[in-house]
Design an enzyme around this catalytic site. Sequence first.
Site, mmCIF file in Angstrom:
data_model
loop_
_atom_site.group_PDB
_atom_site.id
_atom_site.type_symbol
_atom_site.label_atom_id
_atom_site.label_comp_id
_atom_site.label_asym_id
_atom_site.label_seq_id
_atom_site.Cartn_x
_atom_site.Cartn_y
_atom_site.Cartn_z
ATOM 1 N N LYS A 19 -42.961 3.776 -29.435
ATOM 2 C CA LYS A 19 -41.700 3.723 -30.178
ATOM 3 C C LYS A 19 -40.530 3.310 -29.277
ATOM 4 C CE LYS A 19 -40.746 8.762 -30.104
ATOM 5 N NZ LYS A 19 -40.418 9.944 -30.921
ATOM 6 N N ALA B 120 -38.933 9.912 -16.162
ATOM 7 C CA ALA B 120 -37.942 10.893 -15.721
ATOM 8 C C ALA B 120 -38.504 11.889 -14.711
ATOM 9 C CB ALA B 120 -37.391 11.649 -16.935
ATOM 10 N N GLY C 258 -40.386 15.258 -9.161
ATOM 11 C CA GLY C 258 -40.953 15.926 -7.986
ATOM 12 C C GLY C 258 -42.224 15.346 -7.419
ATOM 13 N N PHE D 127 -44.989 22.866 -3.672
ATOM 14 C CA PHE D 127 -44.540 23.028 -5.053
ATOM 15 C C PHE D 127 -44.882 24.440 -5.513
ATOM 16 C CE2 PHE D 127 -43.126 20.207 -8.599
ATOM 17 C CZ PHE D 127 -42.396 19.318 -7.833
ATOM 18 N N GLN E 267 -43.015 26.003 -21.670
ATOM 19 C CA GLN E 267 -42.540 26.260 -20.309
ATOM 20 C C GLN E 267 -41.028 26.082 -20.168
ATOM 21 O OE1 GLN E 267 -43.651 23.607 -16.707
ATOM 22 N NE2 GLN E 267 -44.509 25.624 -16.284
ATOM 23 N N HIS F 194 -38.309 25.581 -17.290
ATOM 24 C CA HIS F 194 -38.158 25.246 -15.871
ATOM 25 C C HIS F 194 -36.932 26.008 -15.390
ATOM 26 C CE1 HIS F 194 -37.585 23.043 -12.193
ATOM 27 N NE2 HIS F 194 -38.648 22.311 -12.413
ATOM 28 N N LEU G 131 -32.785 18.053 -15.476
ATOM 29 C CA LEU G 131 -33.617 18.782 -14.517
ATOM 30 C C LEU G 131 -33.194 18.535 -13.076
ATOM 31 C CD1 LEU G 131 -36.403 20.362 -14.202
ATOM 32 C CD2 LEU G 131 -37.305 18.129 -13.572
ATOM 33 N N GLU H 131 -38.243 20.854 -8.983
ATOM 34 C CA GLU H 131 -38.735 21.944 -8.154
ATOM 35 C C GLU H 131 -38.804 21.542 -6.675
ATOM 36 O OE1 GLU H 131 -41.594 24.341 -10.282
ATOM 37 O OE2 GLU H 131 -42.978 23.975 -8.633
ATOM 38 N N ARG I 126 -43.167 28.844 -12.348
ATOM 39 C CA ARG I 126 -41.988 28.672 -13.189
ATOM 40 C C ARG I 126 -41.779 29.799 -14.189
ATOM 41 N NH1 ARG I 126 -42.746 22.163 -14.155
ATOM 42 N NH2 ARG I 126 -42.167 21.662 -12.020
ATOM 43 N N HIS J 163 -38.920 22.818 -20.891
ATOM 44 C CA HIS J 163 -39.357 21.684 -20.074
ATOM 45 C C HIS J 163 -40.669 21.058 -20.525
ATOM 46 C CE1 HIS J 163 -39.579 19.239 -16.512
ATOM 47 N NE2 HIS J 163 -40.666 19.845 -16.061
ATOM 48 N N TYR J 164 -41.624 21.893 -20.945
ATOM 49 C CA TYR J 164 -42.977 21.352 -21.080
ATOM 50 C C TYR J 164 -43.780 22.170 -22.069
ATOM 51 C CZ TYR J 164 -47.615 19.746 -19.660
ATOM 52 O OH TYR J 164 -48.872 19.212 -19.650
ATOM 53 N N ARG K 171 -48.066 25.981 -16.763
ATOM 54 C CA ARG K 171 -48.434 24.844 -15.924
ATOM 55 C C ARG K 171 -47.784 24.962 -14.550
ATOM 56 N NH1 ARG K 171 -46.041 19.810 -14.547
ATOM 57 N NH2 ARG K 171 -44.288 20.049 -15.980
ATOM 58 N N LEU L 31 -48.367 15.151 -14.032
ATOM 59 C CA LEU L 31 -48.522 13.724 -13.736
ATOM 60 C C LEU L 31 -49.976 13.421 -13.380
ATOM 61 C CD1 LEU L 31 -45.224 13.023 -11.728
ATOM 62 C CD2 LEU L 31 -45.765 12.314 -14.063
HETATM 63 C C1 LIG Z 1 -37.260 15.553 -16.395
HETATM 64 C C2 LIG Z 1 -38.721 15.784 -16.204
HETATM 65 C C3 LIG Z 1 -39.256 15.823 -14.933
HETATM 66 C C4 LIG Z 1 -40.618 16.034 -14.761
HETATM 67 N N1 LIG Z 1 -41.130 16.067 -13.495
HETATM 68 C C5 LIG Z 1 -42.469 16.201 -13.323
HETATM 69 C C6 LIG Z 1 -43.039 16.159 -12.015
HETATM 70 O O1 LIG Z 1 -42.364 15.944 -11.025
HETATM 71 N N2 LIG Z 1 -44.378 16.332 -11.901
HETATM 72 C C7 LIG Z 1 -45.179 16.532 -12.989
HETATM 73 O O2 LIG Z 1 -46.409 16.671 -12.818
HETATM 74 N N3 LIG Z 1 -44.669 16.562 -14.235
HETATM 75 C C8 LIG Z 1 -43.337 16.390 -14.431
HETATM 76 N N4 LIG Z 1 -42.820 16.415 -15.693
HETATM 77 C C9 LIG Z 1 -43.735 16.467 -16.831
HETATM 78 C C10 LIG Z 1 -44.343 15.095 -17.060
HETATM 79 O O3 LIG Z 1 -43.455 14.092 -16.628
HETATM 80 C C11 LIG Z 1 -44.664 14.847 -18.524
HETATM 81 O O4 LIG Z 1 -45.443 15.892 -19.023
HETATM 82 C C12 LIG Z 1 -45.435 13.542 -18.676
HETATM 83 O O5 LIG Z 1 -44.742 12.475 -18.074
HETATM 84 C C13 LIG Z 1 -45.761 13.193 -20.109
HETATM 85 O O6 LIG Z 1 -46.416 11.939 -20.112
HETATM 86 P P1 LIG Z 1 -47.111 11.382 -21.414
HETATM 87 O O7 LIG Z 1 -47.728 10.078 -21.060
HETATM 88 O O8 LIG Z 1 -47.985 12.422 -21.998
HETATM 89 O O9 LIG Z 1 -45.901 11.174 -22.424
HETATM 90 P P2 LIG Z 1 -44.535 10.329 -22.278
HETATM 91 O O10 LIG Z 1 -44.310 9.761 -20.940
HETATM 92 O O11 LIG Z 1 -43.484 11.198 -22.869
HETATM 93 O O12 LIG Z 1 -44.814 9.105 -23.261
HETATM 94 C C14 LIG Z 1 -44.997 9.293 -24.647
HETATM 95 C C15 LIG Z 1 -45.212 7.938 -25.288
HETATM 96 O O13 LIG Z 1 -45.528 8.119 -26.657
HETATM 97 C C16 LIG Z 1 -44.785 7.220 -27.431
HETATM 98 N N5 LIG Z 1 -44.616 7.787 -28.777
HETATM 99 C C17 LIG Z 1 -44.308 9.055 -29.116
HETATM 100 N N6 LIG Z 1 -44.248 9.177 -30.455
HETATM 101 C C18 LIG Z 1 -44.536 7.961 -30.961
HETATM 102 C C19 LIG Z 1 -44.631 7.427 -32.284
HETATM 103 N N7 LIG Z 1 -44.412 8.174 -33.374
HETATM 104 N N8 LIG Z 1 -44.956 6.122 -32.426
HETATM 105 C C20 LIG Z 1 -45.155 5.322 -31.352
HETATM 106 N N9 LIG Z 1 -45.068 5.776 -30.089
HETATM 107 C C21 LIG Z 1 -44.770 7.070 -29.900
HETATM 108 C C22 LIG Z 1 -43.493 7.040 -26.679
HETATM 109 O O14 LIG Z 1 -42.863 5.829 -27.029
HETATM 110 C C23 LIG Z 1 -43.981 7.040 -25.227
HETATM 111 O O15 LIG Z 1 -44.386 5.751 -24.840
HETATM 112 C C24 LIG Z 1 -41.465 16.213 -15.889
HETATM 113 C C25 LIG Z 1 -40.916 16.165 -17.154
HETATM 114 C C26 LIG Z 1 -39.562 15.969 -17.311
HETATM 115 C C27 LIG Z 1 -39.015 15.979 -18.719
#
Ligand SMILES: Cc1cc2nc3c(=O)[nH]c(=O)nc-3n(C[C@H](O)[C@H](O)[C@H](O)COP(=O)(O)OP(=O)(O)OC[C@H]3O[C@@H](n4cnc5c(N)ncnc54)[C@H](O)[C@@H]3O)c2cc1C
Length: 586
Positions: A38, A48, A51, A117, A231, A233, A243, A246, A288, A356-357, A391, A397
Amino acid sequence: METIRADVVVLGAGGAGLRAAIALAEADPALRIALISKVYPMRSHTCAAEGGAAGVIKADDSLEHHFNDTVGGGDWLCDQDAVEYLVREAPKELIQLEHWGCPWSRESNGSVAVRPFGGMIKQRTWFAADKSGFHILHTLFQTSLQFASIRRFDEFYATELLADEGRCAGLTAIEMRSGQIHRFDARAVIIAGGGAGRMFPFTTNGAIKTGDGMALAYRAGVPLKDMEFVQYHPTGLPSTGTLLTEACRGEGGVLLNRNGRRFLQDYGMGPETPLGHPVLKTMELGPRDRVSQAFWHEQRKGNAVPTQWGDAMLLDMRHLGEKKINERLPLVRDMSISYMGVDPVTDPVPVRPVVHYMMGGIHTDIRAATSLPGLYAAGECACVSINGANRLGSNSLTELLVFGRRAALSAMEYVQSGARPGAEAALSAAAVAAQARIRDLMQRGGGTETVAGLRKEMMHTMEQHAGIYRTGDGLAEACGKLADLRRRYARIELHDKTNVYNTDLLQALELGSMLDCAEAVTQSALARKESRGAHQRLDFAERDDRNYLRHSLAFYHPTQAPRVDYSDVVITKSQPGVRDYSGGHK
Ligand SMILES: Cc1cc2nc3c(=O)[nH]c(=O)nc-3n(C[C@H](O)[C@H](O)[C@H](O)COP(=O)(O)OP(=O)(O)OC[C@H]3O[C@@H](n4cnc5c(N)ncnc54)[C@H](O)[C@@H]3O)c2cc1C
């Protein structure tokens, strides 16, 4: 209605979705892959992450340590076979990213650097300054561009899964630019739609994290697992919820109350350690859930620091010095100055716990398969489960990479085993019905509710009753309120009834997803009468392994509350024990 035919549809182009698409393309160049998102891939929330990603690499560390930290950190609710798989595959995935060009930070001798961490007994978090997610996502995105078989559908919003004869056969999506509904036929679908933190008002999560992927699977009959575990944070900026990673504490930052005391030593996370020299797994590097809970208690004791945005504590990094802050935490410095007007080089930064999560999500087995044949899930939207009740930072990641790939391999095996596409008549009828539902929502007149109004009430309910500490009464009230909001959702009316980039429509659909996920959270939390990890009940303060060493499973019902059932936790080698962060190196 246009029909796009693929072998595998990947919903989501964040870390998990891109990793899955690459694995599919590499494994079988003949597969037709449709990657739907999307937002443009680089705007996914993975970007985003600050860490870093956990994976054993140094000589003093071991897979055993990573396993034990993860399982204990998760308060023994993790499936241990899944954790074993995670820790085994983690270093391979992080090295693979290196080969694809990820600029990991380095030691002075050129080897990959790792940082401490929370809840991890050894240093094992790989990082790229404090922009790790950006670099990981960029690496995956540029790698995905090599494969002609990955066809991208950016700015397509998935609305419903299509199923035929009990198996998943594709989905429908709105092309945001034109407002047209498209039908995607596929023999397998991988959901990688990310988390759902936006159901809360104060969160680190980007605006797109509205639980769409979870809701799609849930409505198609797949249960949501362990949704009560949300979760917090401990260190978000009080002004915006942004954020501060950590890694601030991993690099030696400390948390102070209004009296200048490192208060975590009063919550079983001592002893106090010299400034800048964290003893791993204790004090500021406690997990956390524990650190956020300690803040709650300090607040009640009147030890919080008042700010114009409410109570906070202080994150003090001054002793790290300007050079180290600029080198290791440049984004943190930038954001503290931009959003709080505080420079961490000269002043402590006010912070407070922030949503956060989601530990919970779409119920999958260790192969990332759901109970609906042909449907797989990975990343934050899924619950495999390696995070259990809490978590550990930097495991997510890694999870995206390991289980994004795993989901791809499982989907490929399924497709190659001869999975048939759905029957034309069934898919066509389902897609037309999905289209009619969107049209109805857009054109409906005489509505009495607004998206913004219902969303505000939902967020308020979640913050009030489903936060760091919960009670049965509060949760029951939240369940009632959410049921009411779901009923009222049927009466919303959109202001904008046009086709091109109709954000009014998209926000209405996102609200629908969040309401379903929120109800799964509160109903599962109400049913779990114990305290474990991130789920803390003031009325059931103890962990209760006899009755609740189980995963909750919430099953969707269109008009009633979800049914909450349970499934066993997989225990391979670590029997439930006491989580000790008091300074013992366990
Ligand atoms: C600020 C922040 C910092 C973080 N730092 C860390 C860290 O340092 N280390 C760590 O391990 N974790 C960290 N996390 C957690 C981790 O980043 C996330 O859990 C992880 O990136 C999620 O990845 P994902 O691929 O599951 O989803 P996302 O990266 O959120 O991607 C979701 C995808 O789904 C698509 N999508 C959603 N709904 C629809 C729909 N209806 N139709 C079409 N597409 C859709 C979106 O467009 C997007 O492309 C952090 C999280 C945040 C918020």
